[in-house]
Design a protein around this motif. Structure first.
Motif, PDB file in Angstrom:
ATOM      1  N   HIS A 133       1.117   4.044  -2.820  1.00 31.35           N
ATOM      2  CA  HIS A 133       0.885   5.441  -2.431  1.00 31.35           C
ATOM      3  C   HIS A 133       1.974   6.353  -3.025  1.00 31.35           C
ATOM      4  O   HIS A 133       1.678   7.400  -3.601  1.00 31.35           O
ATOM      5  CB  HIS A 133       0.868   5.534  -0.899  1.00 31.35           C
ATOM      6  N   GLU A 192       1.294   9.237  -5.807  1.00 28.60           N
ATOM      7  CA  GLU A 192       1.611  10.646  -5.553  1.00 28.60           C
ATOM      8  C   GLU A 192       2.435  11.204  -6.709  1.00 28.60           C
ATOM      9  O   GLU A 192       2.174  12.307  -7.193  1.00 28.60           O
ATOM     10  CB  GLU A 192       2.371  10.791  -4.236  1.00 28.60           C
ATOM     11  N   SER A 237       0.844  -1.207   0.000  1.00 32.53           N
ATOM     12  CA  SER A 237       0.000   0.000   0.000  1.00 32.53           C
ATOM     13  C   SER A 237       0.877   1.254   0.000  1.00 32.53           C
ATOM     14  O   SER A 237       0.600   2.222  -0.710  1.00 32.53           O
ATOM     15  CB  SER A 237      -0.895   0.056   1.237  1.00 32.53           C
ATOM     16  N   GLU A 238       1.934   1.219   0.804  1.00 34.04           N
ATOM     17  CA  GLU A 238       2.832   2.378   0.882  1.00 34.04           C
ATOM     18  C   GLU A 238       3.558   2.602  -0.452  1.00 34.04           C
ATOM     19  O   GLU A 238       3.739   3.735  -0.895  1.00 34.04           O
ATOM     20  CB  GLU A 238       3.842   2.187   2.021  1.00 34.04           C
ATOM     21  N   LEU A 271      -6.089   2.407  -1.609  1.00 33.20           N
ATOM     22  CA  LEU A 271      -4.722   1.876  -1.617  1.00 33.20           C
ATOM     23  C   LEU A 271      -4.705   0.412  -1.176  1.00 33.20           C
ATOM     24  O   LEU A 271      -4.038  -0.422  -1.783  1.00 33.20           O
ATOM     25  CB  LEU A 271      -3.823   2.707  -0.691  1.00 33.20           C
TER      26      LEU A 271
END
Ligand code: SF4
Length: 99
Positions: free
Chosen positions: A20, A24, A16-17, A45
């Motif tokens: 992300h 972005e 998920s990170e 996410l």
């Protein structure tokens, strides 16, 4: 010792990170923003990460897969619809990317 559940939770969180960070960058390149509501953003996410782990592709969590990989390639995020949706509606169907 970690359990399977802890492992999969960790995998989901890390992925998920990663998504992300990608999102972005991708939003920034296009002059868009990500959903400012942390809870909604987190849900998208997590959905993208889950689909990636389960199906091997970052399928949109807000659209139904047909099961045909060729057809479903259209809904790998960023899907073929997102640019028109953002332009016309102000955000993509999942409310992930915003104008
Ligand atoms: S609707 Fe948004 S989140 Fe879903 S695949 Fe398209 S761009 Fe990604």
């Amino acid at each position: 010792m970690t359990t399977d559940t802890e492992e999969s939770r960790k995998e989901l969180k890390e992925l998920s990170e990663k998504i992300h960070l990608w999102a972005e960058g991708y939003a920034g390149e296009n002059g868009w923003k990500l959903n400012g509501d942390e809870r909604q953003l987190g849900a998208v996410l997590k959905g993208l990460a889950r689909n990636t782990i389960k199906y091997g592709e970052q399928y949109c969590p807000c659209r139904i897969r047909s099961g045909d990989p060729e057809k479903d390639a259209e809904i790998i995020c960023p899907c073929i619809y997102h640019e028109d949706e953002i332009k016309n509606d102000g955000n993509c169907h999942c409310q992930f990317f915003f104008k």
